[in-house]
Design a protein around this motif. Structure first.
Motif, short mmCIF file in Angstrom:
data_model
loop_
_atom_site.label_atom_id
_atom_site.label_comp_id
_atom_site.label_asym_id
_atom_site.label_seq_id
_atom_site.Cartn_x
_atom_site.Cartn_y
_atom_site.Cartn_z
N GLY A 28 89.29 116.16 -19.84
CA GLY A 28 89.85 116.22 -21.19
C GLY A 28 89.70 114.89 -21.90
N LEU A 29 89.75 114.91 -23.20
CA LEU A 29 89.48 113.70 -23.99
C LEU A 29 90.53 112.62 -23.78
CD1 LEU A 29 88.28 115.07 -27.44
CD2 LEU A 29 86.96 114.67 -25.37
N ASP A 30 91.80 113.01 -23.80
CA ASP A 30 92.86 112.01 -23.78
C ASP A 30 93.05 111.35 -22.42
OD1 ASP A 30 93.33 112.54 -26.45
OD2 ASP A 30 94.90 114.02 -26.05
N ALA A 31 92.49 111.95 -21.37
CA ALA A 31 92.68 111.41 -20.02
C ALA A 31 91.58 110.44 -19.61
CB ALA A 31 92.76 112.55 -19.01
N VAL A 32 90.65 110.17 -20.51
CA VAL A 32 89.49 109.34 -20.17
C VAL A 32 89.49 108.08 -21.05
CG1 VAL A 32 86.98 109.21 -20.06
CG2 VAL A 32 88.14 111.35 -19.48
N SER A 33 89.42 106.94 -20.42
CA SER A 33 89.37 105.67 -21.15
C SER A 33 87.93 105.17 -21.28
CB SER A 33 90.20 104.61 -20.41
OG SER A 33 89.59 104.26 -19.17
N ASN A 34 87.72 104.28 -22.21
CA ASN A 34 86.39 103.67 -22.36
C ASN A 34 86.00 102.90 -21.11
OD1 ASN A 34 86.27 104.72 -24.91
ND2 ASN A 34 86.47 102.77 -25.98
#
Length: 215
Positions: A28-34
């Motif tokens: 998911g988008l919110d669980a992944v950091s740069n």
């Protein structure tokens, strides 16, 4: 020397896009950091994503754009093949088949459909997903043809069925892709029968009579 640096920069961008898409699809988008994206892409610089793409929105836009051109080639071909007097089923086929062909014929594992689902279910990204999709001229042609082929329906019925179609398409693409990946992503033909079944289902949805009862 400049050319070598440019080539390396392009390779880094591709690696970052590939890593980001896979991680977004899986978590998911919110669980992944740069930082996680940079590490997954084999980059020692934790700020590589920001350096090469800028903001998170810029990264998501670059990911969507990386698929748009090859998808539009399939979309345009599908539209060209429907003949001079297309019916609703023809337009629904133009809507469904390109994404499944794109996913179902890719060499190796694919995360495009699951990435789309992750964007569609993230409030902060869904608007971007649909805004970028609306830039596709073959897709706009398909949607105009589809809506022009519908039977007379109340406005509310069209709104609800459009939402149902949109949600089911994105979720089903992701499910098809996930299952194909689990089987080793070696199959390149089952998408055709899968597409026909999806078109049958959507046709039933859009041709179902609308209730005239009002509470």
């Amino acid at each position: 020397m400049v050319s070598v640096r440019r080539d390396r920069s392009d390779e880094t961008r591709v690696a970052l896009l590939s890593a980001a898409e896979r991680l977004f699809a899986e978590r998911g988008l919110d669980a992944v950091s740069n930082r996680q994206i940079s590490e997954a892409a084999g980059q020692a610089n934790n700020y590589a994503v920001g350096y090469h793409f800028g903001s998170r929105t810029d990264l998501l836009t670059a990911l969507l754009e990386s698929h748009q051109e090859p998808l539009d080639v399939i979309r345009a071909r599908t539209v060209d093949e429907i003949g001079d007097e297309p019916e609703l089923r023809d337009w629904l086929r133009c809507l469904v088949r390109p994404q499944l062909e794109y996913i179902g014929t890719r060499p190796g594992l694919c995360y495009f459909g699951q990435f789309w689902l992750a964007m569609a279910t993230a409030p902060s990204a869904a608007e971007l997903l649909y805004r970028e999709a609306a830039k596709s001229q073959p897709l706009v042609t398909t949607l105009n043809g589809m809506y022009g082929s519908l039977p007379a329906l109340p406005e509310e019925a069209i709104r609800v069925r459009n939402l149902m179609s949109q949600n089911s398409l994105i979720a089903t693409y992701a499910d098809f892709e996930r299952r194909r990946n689990e089987l080793g992503a070696s199959d390149s033909s089952s998408w055709q029968g899968f597409s026909d079944s999806m078109v049958d289902g959507l046709l039933g949805l859009w041709l179902a009579p609308a209730s005239s009862d009002r509470v």
